[in-house]
Design an enzyme around this catalytic site. Sequence first.
Site, PDB file in Angstrom:
ATOM      1  N   LYS A 115     -35.115  10.835  13.774  1.00 53.12           N
ATOM      2  CA  LYS A 115     -35.325  12.209  13.298  1.00 53.12           C
ATOM      3  C   LYS A 115     -35.769  13.130  14.426  1.00 53.12           C
ATOM      4  O   LYS A 115     -35.471  14.325  14.412  1.00 53.12           O
ATOM      5  CB  LYS A 115     -36.322  12.242  12.141  1.00 53.12           C
ATOM      6  CG  LYS A 115     -35.741  11.687  10.849  1.00 53.12           C
ATOM      7  CD  LYS A 115     -36.604  12.034   9.647  1.00 53.12           C
ATOM      8  CE  LYS A 115     -35.968  11.487   8.371  1.00 53.12           C
ATOM      9  NZ  LYS A 115     -36.869  11.621   7.213  1.00 53.12           N
ATOM     10  N   LYS A 197     -23.411   4.037   6.155  1.00 55.58           N
ATOM     11  CA  LYS A 197     -23.983   4.173   4.816  1.00 55.58           C
ATOM     12  C   LYS A 197     -23.601   5.538   4.226  1.00 55.58           C
ATOM     13  O   LYS A 197     -23.597   6.533   4.938  1.00 55.58           O
ATOM     14  CB  LYS A 197     -25.502   4.057   4.943  1.00 55.58           C
ATOM     15  CG  LYS A 197     -26.228   3.923   3.639  1.00 55.58           C
ATOM     16  CD  LYS A 197     -27.727   3.807   3.857  1.00 55.58           C
ATOM     17  CE  LYS A 197     -28.443   4.444   2.683  1.00 55.58           C
ATOM     18  NZ  LYS A 197     -29.863   4.604   2.857  1.00 55.58           N
ATOM     19  N   LYS A 200     -26.792  11.279   2.019  1.00 55.53           N
ATOM     20  CA  LYS A 200     -27.007  12.572   1.376  1.00 55.53           C
ATOM     21  C   LYS A 200     -26.619  13.704   2.316  1.00 55.53           C
ATOM     22  O   LYS A 200     -26.334  14.799   1.901  1.00 55.53           O
ATOM     23  CB  LYS A 200     -28.500  12.754   1.044  1.00 55.53           C
ATOM     24  CG  LYS A 200     -29.031  11.787   0.034  1.00 55.53           C
ATOM     25  CD  LYS A 200     -30.294  12.340  -0.596  1.00 55.53           C
ATOM     26  CE  LYS A 200     -31.552  11.774   0.041  1.00 55.53           C
ATOM     27  NZ  LYS A 200     -32.768  12.136  -0.729  1.00 55.53           N
TER      28      LYS A 200
END
Length: 333
Positions: A115, A197, A200
């Site tokens: 992040k 994966k 979102k």
Amino acid sequence: MQEERKILYSAVQPTNNLTIGNYIGAVSNWVNLQSQYDCVFAIANMHAITVRQNPAELRKNTLSLLALYIACGIDPQKCVLYLQSHVPAHAELAWVLNTFTYVGEMERMTQFKDKSAKHADNINMGLMDYPVLMAADILLYRADVVPVGVDQRQHLEITRDIAVRFNNIYSPTFTVPEGLYMKVGAKIGDLLEPSKKMSKSAENANGSVFLSDDRDTIIRKFRRAVTDSEACVKYDPENKPGVSNLLSIYSVFSGQSIEECERRFEGKGYGDFKLAVGEVVADKLAPIQTEQAKLLADKAYLDGVLKDGAERAARRANRTLSKVYKKIGFYQL
Ligand code: TRP
């Protein structure tokens, strides 16, 4: 009987839309776990602000996620369902736990590093402290088990480390939680890049199917899903990642085993197969979406759920917090 059930805790951040991967990997499992465990489910809005959020959207997503939980079958009577920021004990315990967590440990966390790279202009203390807040969430409720995706394994490990560390310095205070790593659906892949994966926040929204997508969008996204050149519906994640991913999705949404699904599509082309996957997903999501919309129109009901959830959560959390304050020597009235 009720009292003997093990405590289960989990949370989801109210950011973006949930995908069918989140549905399979988290929410639908929670629904099944409700009868087995004493469940506490949170909407983690305090975690969400570790990356910059639009306030109006955060507020809207919070209610929308709450309505979605309930629409999916999470029963606010059966479990504790609440919003993290409504229970001050989270921030309070996180502060204490900060003093039992080393800077070096936090700097080494994979998600923090990822992040930080992604939000290089906003590497704030909260982002670094994210795992400690998560430890506070879990430890406050004395959770025995925490169902999470494998991407949260490191966070769970640090939670256990912090709990053991505190227990060793003082006396047994925290329950050391076990991770419950979901097998099915734990790794639903992106439709366009099945080795990744389903996310979102993927760059290409066509690779992710959102719970809010309408029927046409869902069918269109599955029609464009990548497969291979073999024209054979077989489960083989190594060599056929696209087809295997679609089979997993079909299997979960239809409730049939992978073998049953393979048999069903024997001799069929990928076109028919992909259409069938799209349809089974759309059929399953339609009633959930209808129910979610109905709930969102009844704000008084949702507010009531949150109010009740906050009270019940706070009662449990404050018991743990008070025990911690006592052990560390905070003078209590
Ligand atoms: N970090 C989790 C995620 O992004 C969300 C979360 C916050 C959580 N607090 C938690 C999950 C406590 C399990 C337990 O998926």
